[in-house]
Design an enzyme around this catalytic site. Structure first.
Site, PDB file in Angstrom:
ATOM      1  N   THR A 319       0.866  -1.332   0.481  1.00 42.60           N
ATOM      2  CA  THR A 319       0.453  -0.589  -0.053  1.00 42.60           C
ATOM      3  C   THR A 319       0.789   1.189  -0.284  1.00 42.60           C
ATOM      4  O   THR A 319       0.625   1.809  -0.332  1.00 42.60           O
ATOM      5  CB  THR A 319      -0.883   0.076   1.354  1.00 42.60           C
ATOM      6  OG1 THR A 319      -0.458  -0.418   2.001  1.00 42.60           O
ATOM      7  CG2 THR A 319      -1.806  -1.270   1.204  1.00 42.60           C
ATOM      8  N   HIS A 320       2.466   1.148   0.030  1.00 42.46           N
ATOM      9  CA  HIS A 320       2.829   1.929   0.361  1.00 42.46           C
ATOM     10  C   HIS A 320       3.239   2.398  -0.743  1.00 42.46           C
ATOM     11  O   HIS A 320       3.893   3.770  -0.295  1.00 42.46           O
ATOM     12  CB  HIS A 320       4.052   2.131   1.610  1.00 42.46           C
ATOM     13  CG  HIS A 320       5.228   1.301   1.309  1.00 42.46           C
ATOM     14  ND1 HIS A 320       5.930   0.546   2.105  1.00 42.46           N
ATOM     15  CD2 HIS A 320       5.525   0.186   0.454  1.00 42.46           C
ATOM     16  CE1 HIS A 320       6.576  -0.596   2.067  1.00 42.46           C
ATOM     17  NE2 HIS A 320       6.121  -0.937   0.394  1.00 42.46           N
ATOM     18  N   ASN A 321       3.106   1.745  -1.400  1.00 45.30           N
ATOM     19  CA  ASN A 321       3.413   2.198  -2.970  1.00 45.30           C
ATOM     20  C   ASN A 321       2.830   2.652  -3.761  1.00 45.30           C
ATOM     21  O   ASN A 321       3.109   3.581  -5.047  1.00 45.30           O
ATOM     22  CB  ASN A 321       4.081   0.901  -3.694  1.00 45.30           C
ATOM     23  CG  ASN A 321       5.434  -0.288  -3.447  1.00 45.30           C
ATOM     24  OD1 ASN A 321       6.547   0.973  -2.417  1.00 45.30           O
ATOM     25  ND2 ASN A 321       5.329  -1.176  -3.474  1.00 45.30           N
TER      26      ASN A 321
END
Length: 420
Positions: A319-321
């Protein structure tokens, strides 16, 4: 003694007491006390040890800052770009692997085998020696140090460092250009990586298979480095104890985490979903021990989840991408899979859960904020707080609810369910 002198002295006393606490930890756990010997083992990864380590590092850093003063600190801080240039040259010309694990090699032979002239190799190597990478015990002859030999023996860690100093360092240098050109956009098509390399990070790796392969190995190396290795398996092993059949690993990369968990829990089966480039690396890594319990499936998490009857769905460090609207799409795509599984099937989001400022120790907070800037440079994305995760989950489907949060420093876990 003036107040600054007293502060330095009190910090020095703290360093002494904290160093003793670390030695006591080693002795209490029957561990060999670290030295600069090539045979010295890596430090422990337990939360208790990391707390002791961070306390000592904080006191050392504060003492150094007070003794140096801001001007010298700023000069050395800015000069790190030249240190990294030396490191990058050593990686690109394979100095870490040319130097033998045991014994010495002459600078002349090292230069010849690297394809560089003697002057440049000598300057790079001697620069790195000041950071305890390599040693020159005999004038003109180079051997490994305890720091450099790690990069000889651990290919995955070497890939982690190399891709960071190759792809991402170049992109970081163009961060200001990217932000000035699109100051209010936030996606991987408007990020420093694309400004520098001409393509978004995923398209660029598709077009550069060698770099994609190195990136896959780097992610395995990054997972095993520092706190990540100990903490992720503590969290996931806890979860695995109450998952009784198969786990669907969305965005699973090369599947190295699934393979390790499959060894720890013989009753579990894993389906690793990702793009072809990552799955190819997974096929290279899988062992006969888990081949019948770890499977690979080409799938993008932007499409509806096709897997049914999973005991759990896991998405790890993905998700952090992505920017907020893309994360909402990812969460929406998971709904069909959860609806097609038994009620109470968990959706596990394994990622950093950002703390509020000042809650964690300074060094612990710095580690996750460094990773947050990595996301900015590579993807124009971000690490998120619990509240930010909840907002995106609710936007994706109001039935989502977070029941448990496991915050374990640099890697945590959200235990999410879809209300039936």
């Amino acid at each position: 003694m003036n107040s600054q002198g007293a502060s330095v002295l009190s910090l020095a006393e703290d360093i002494f007491e904290q160093a003793k606490a670390i030695i006591n930890y080693y002795q209490a756990n029957n561990l060999a006390i670290p030295t600069f010997s090539l045979q010295s083992s890596d430090p422990p990864t337990t939360p208790e040890y990391q707390s002791l380590q961070n306390a000592l590092r904080t006191s050392i850093e504060d003492t150094q800052r007070l003794v140096e003063g801001p001007r010298k600190f700023l000069r050395s801080f800015a000069a790190q770009v030249y240190d990294l240039a030396s490191f990058r040259i050593a990686l690109d010309f394979e100095l870490f692997t040319i130097i033998p694990a045991e014994g010495e090699i002459s600078l002349k032979e090292l230069a010849d085998r690297a394809g560089l002239d003697l002057d440049r190799v000598s300057r790079v190597v001697r620069m790195l020696i000041t950071f305890r990478f390599f040693e020159e015990k005999t004038p003109g002859f180079i051997s490994h140090s305890s720091s450099s030999i790690v990069l000889l023996k651990d290919e995955e860690l070497r890939c982690t460092v190399h891709y960071t100093l190759d792809e991402l360092l170049k992109a970081a240098a163009d961060s200001n250009i990217s932000l000035k050109s699109t100051p209010f956009e936030a996606d991987n098509q408007n990020c420093p990586f694309k400004t520098r390399h001409g393509l978004g990070i995923f398209e660029w790796y598709n077009a550069n298979p060698y770099n994609a392969s190195r990136f896959a190995r780097a992610m395995a190396g990054a997972t095993r480095s520092k706190l990540f290795y100990g903490l992720i398996f503590k969290v996931l092993s806890y979860v695995a104890q109450w998952i009784v059949t198969s786990t669907n690993y969305v965005g699973g990369g090369s599947g190295h985490i699934s393979m390790t968990l499959a060894k720890l829990f013989p009753h579990l089966k894993f389906v690793v979903q990702d793009q072809d480039e990552m799955l190819i690396e997974g096929q290279k890594l899988i062992s006969d021990e888990v081949r019948d319990r770890v499977f690979f499936q080409r799938h993008t998490f932007f499409d509806q989840q096709p897997f049914k009857d999973a005991a759990a769905f896991l998405i790890r460090q993905c998700t952090h991408n992505w920017c907020d609207r893309d994360v909402v799409t990812i969460f929406k795509s998971m709904v069909p899979g959860l609806e097609s599984s038994k009620p109470g099937t968990p959706f596990l989001i394994n990622d950093i859960i950002m703390p509020e400022p000042g809650i964690w120790t300074r060094l612990a907070e710095r580690e996750v904020r460094q990773i947050d800037i990595v996301m900015l440079v590579g993807f124009r994305a971000k690490q998120r707080t619990r509240a930010e995760f909840l907002a995106l989950l609710t936007e994706a489907d109001p039935r989502y609810e977070i029941r448990n949060v496991y915050e374990t420093g640099p890697l945590g876990l959200l235990e999410v369910y879809l209300r039936q």
